[in-house]
Design a protein around this motif. Structure first.
Motif, PDB file in Angstrom:
ATOM      1  N   GLY A   1      45.762  35.062  38.107  1.00 53.26           N
ATOM      2  CA  GLY A   1      44.665  35.855  37.574  1.00 53.26           C
ATOM      3  C   GLY A   1      43.386  35.568  38.340  1.00 53.26           C
ATOM      4  N   LYS A   2      43.154  34.296  38.582  1.00 52.51           N
ATOM      5  CA  LYS A   2      41.967  33.873  39.320  1.00 52.51           C
ATOM      6  C   LYS A   2      42.000  34.443  40.736  1.00 52.51           C
ATOM      7  N   ALA A   3      43.170  34.401  41.328  1.00 55.67           N
ATOM      8  CA  ALA A   3      43.302  34.905  42.703  1.00 55.67           C
ATOM      9  C   ALA A   3      42.940  36.383  42.756  1.00 55.67           C
ATOM     10  N   ALA A   4      43.461  37.139  41.811  1.00 53.70           N
ATOM     11  CA  ALA A   4      43.157  38.572  41.776  1.00 53.70           C
ATOM     12  C   ALA A   4      41.658  38.774  41.585  1.00 53.70           C
ATOM     13  N   GLU A   5      41.095  37.933  40.768  1.00 55.12           N
ATOM     14  CA  GLU A   5      39.657  38.026  40.491  1.00 55.12           C
ATOM     15  C   GLU A   5      38.850  37.795  41.773  1.00 55.12           C
ATOM     16  N   LEU A   6      39.209  36.768  42.487  1.00 59.15           N
ATOM     17  CA  LEU A   6      38.503  36.474  43.737  1.00 59.15           C
ATOM     18  C   LEU A   6      38.654  37.632  44.709  1.00 59.15           C
ATOM     19  N   LEU A   7      39.852  38.163  44.763  1.00 56.02           N
ATOM     20  CA  LEU A   7      40.120  39.250  45.700  1.00 56.02           C
ATOM     21  C   LEU A   7      39.268  40.473  45.362  1.00 56.02           C
ATOM     22  N   ILE A   8      39.211  40.784  44.091  1.00 60.19           N
ATOM     23  CA  ILE A   8      38.439  41.961  43.692  1.00 60.19           C
ATOM     24  C   ILE A   8      36.959  41.756  43.975  1.00 60.19           C
ATOM     25  N   LYS A   9      36.490  40.546  43.758  1.00 62.79           N
ATOM     26  CA  LYS A   9      35.091  40.232  44.108  1.00 62.79           C
ATOM     27  C   LYS A   9      34.866  40.451  45.593  1.00 62.79           C
ATOM     28  N   LEU A  10      35.817  39.950  46.354  1.00 61.38           N
ATOM     29  CA  LEU A  10      35.737  40.069  47.806  1.00 61.38           C
ATOM     30  C   LEU A  10      35.652  41.548  48.188  1.00 61.38           C
ATOM     31  N   LEU A  11      36.441  42.367  47.521  1.00 63.16           N
ATOM     32  CA  LEU A  11      36.480  43.790  47.835  1.00 63.16           C
ATOM     33  C   LEU A  11      35.170  44.467  47.464  1.00 63.16           C
TER      34      LEU A  11
END
Lengths: 339, 339
Positions: free
Chosen positions: A302-312
């Motif tokens: 979940g955290k990984a997806a969160e970081l990725l979306i922030k990155l995007l």
DNA sequence: AATGAAATTGACAGCGCTGTCAGCTCAGTT
DNA sequence: AACTGAGCTGACAGCGCTGTCAATTTCATT
């Protein structure tokens, strides 16, 4: 499918331009509250749903994340999917799963294709893929946004989420030592799977810390599978001076140890303690139930997806390294050493 | 990401119109071989990859299938995913996973949204979702193409793929009877999960066929989980005239039976035979390894995706009912009854 | 060589949305 | 009352592809 309302229909009904509807749909600022409500009412009235393909084309992003994995553990993969999905849904993203072969020649090409076709906006890599240098390099060069789960190498390259595997393995080994075990067998993980091999370092550190000499015969090379665990156990138990406890780098192998012991008529946990790592479902479905380490896999993903979306979203995620903690679960398979 | 070539670039390089490039890319007929080659060369030269979002918008299809499930068994879900993905890749489709709650109020709305947003072209429903009348009805009304795995109801509605669960349960029960067991306990599956409950019918049929009276006390209602299996086993084993064999409707529950028996010091398989259904990984990771039924889940899911894609291509799939066969796997947990 | 049908190709208009940018509105100032 | 600038809104041009349909070429026949 039912005739679908388009953004123009909504705009017409609300008496605004379609751009304003777009603003409302995307929660952009600078729309008067009254206008927002008018539009919202029109959207509700028409049961309008924006077309993903149209917005993907126009905005050049797909609102889909790709999840890459090559892991034989169904429960691990399911947990990662669940965690990533939970975040995705909250953020309006979907998740495309992409199992692949970590030793495939064309892996990098295959993965880049996903991004090049604009099917996904970014990728989540899970071990052992997170440690494939060529793949990571390829993604960096192609400027595909990605986040890694449990990378052990080249951590500077991009955001990642990690657990303290090594520390947890250290703690588990100490626990066995506290129970009086001095000959603790260890079954190492698949060499291609770096995150699992890190656990070996924890085992070593604990022995050293407690002034136990390192006995090479007590360490067997496993390959993460149940069968390999069983084979390693057979060798360890054949030893003239067999270990009184066996710590396997994952639960599947630990389950193999337990089966082998059962077949030899060894009473567990009294005659042999067994510990695993991962807390897969099998850990509490076998007898004796397995003392193991639980990783917060769902949360990590979940955290990984969160970081990725922030990155995007362009919010510069300054290579954040979320580190999450494991927890030892003591069950039936470990026991005080017999005098 | 690398600057991407568009269809216009390819057309320019090949000296044809972009429509012709489109034809080549989509393998449409009526393109001269020489032209096809020219275009292919240009595609290769530019490393052209069609944009999925653009073709989705223009053609009004996403080339993505949705996979719906609500199943606690990780291995089941992974197998279904694997099967569906294999077919998808061959056909140029991607797979969007969509776990959901079968008892959610908004289930139908939530699922329809996927199609209405044009995120997916069609859906694959797995049990127990394949038996939710409201959902099926909603999809039919909205004209969303879908295929079901193992539906037990309303089979006329659309294509489906099924296994002969009932027959396999019948065979398994007969096998236990042949081993001399006359008191065979049965643990039924979750009532919401129709496909699993069908197995009960197979058990009953076998008893009847062999002129054994049906003893209600030998049948316990389980809920597909390990824990429920264990609880049911406890009740069965507490019976004054306890069964000598227990057949659980799935492996997780069978694993629960085995644990309960272990804790009671019952020697398996000599004092108690246990049979499961599904052949999940746990089946061969426990002691004694479990006699069970293997369903061709991967193949079924692959077939389902295949039917769905055919349906999408307009090839009227006249409600084809692929029926696939289960296979009994005899392992260690079943044994001749003791005199 | 003329003819017609079939095969092949291209022009063009969208698909439904978002980004850009110009224009308008309306408080708060001077 | 005129001015300013932030806040708000809309016109419009694509995004990169496919469907339609008309134009052109090809080829077997006559």
């Amino acid at each position: 499918m039912v005739a679908k309302a388009t953004i123009d229909d909504v705009a017409a009904l609300a008496g605004v331009s379609m751009k304003t509807v777009s603003r409302v749909v995307n929660n952009e600022p600078n729309v008067r509250a009254a206008t927002r409500e008018k539009v919202a009412a029109a959207i509700a009235a028409l049961d309008y749903r924006p077309s993903q393909s149209a917005r993907s084309l126009a905005a050049n992003r797909s609102y889909v994340l790709g999840l890459l994995y090559d892991n034989p553990s169904a429960s691990y993969v399911i947990d990662v999917q669940a965690g990533a999905l939970a975040t995705c849904r909250r953020a309006g993203y979907d998740l495309l799963i992409h199992p692949c072969k970590h030793d495939s020649e064309e892996l990098t090409q295959e993965v880049l294709l996903l991004a090049r076709q604009s099917r996904v906006d970014g990728l989540i890599l899970t071990p052992p893929l997170s440690d494939i240098a060529e793949l990571v390099q390829g993604l960096v060069e192609a400027q595909v946004p990605f986040v890694r789960l449990s990378p052990t190498e080249n951590k500077a390259a991009c955001p990642y989420v990690q657990t303290n595997d090594q520390e947890a393995a250290y703690d588990m080994t100490c626990k066995l030592l506290e129970l009086g075990h001095t000959r603790i067998g260890f079954i190492a993980g698949h060499p291609d799977h770096k995150a699992v091999t890190e656990r070996y370092l924890g085992y070593l550190a604990a022995l050293k810390e407690n002034d136990l000499r390192y006995d090479r015969t007590l360490v067997e090379q496993g390959y993460n599978s149940f069968d390999s665990g069983r084979e390693c156990a057979a060798r360890l138990l054949d030893l003239p001076d067999a270990p009184t406890a066996i710590f396997a780098s994952n639960d599947d192998m630990a389950a193999g140890v337990i089966i082998e012991a059962h077949h030899r008529g060894i009473a567990m946990p009294v005659e042999l303690s067994v510990a695993g790592f991962d807390d897969t479902p099998v850990a509490h479905q076998i007898f004796p139930s397995l003392t193991t380490v639980r990783q917060p896999i769902v949360e990590m993903a979940g955290k990984a997806a969160e970081l990725l979306i922030k990155l995007l979203k362009g919010k510069s995620v300054q290579m954040p390294a979320a580190i999450m903690s494991c927890r030892i679960l003591e069950r039936e398979s470990t026991h005080q050493v017999q005098p």
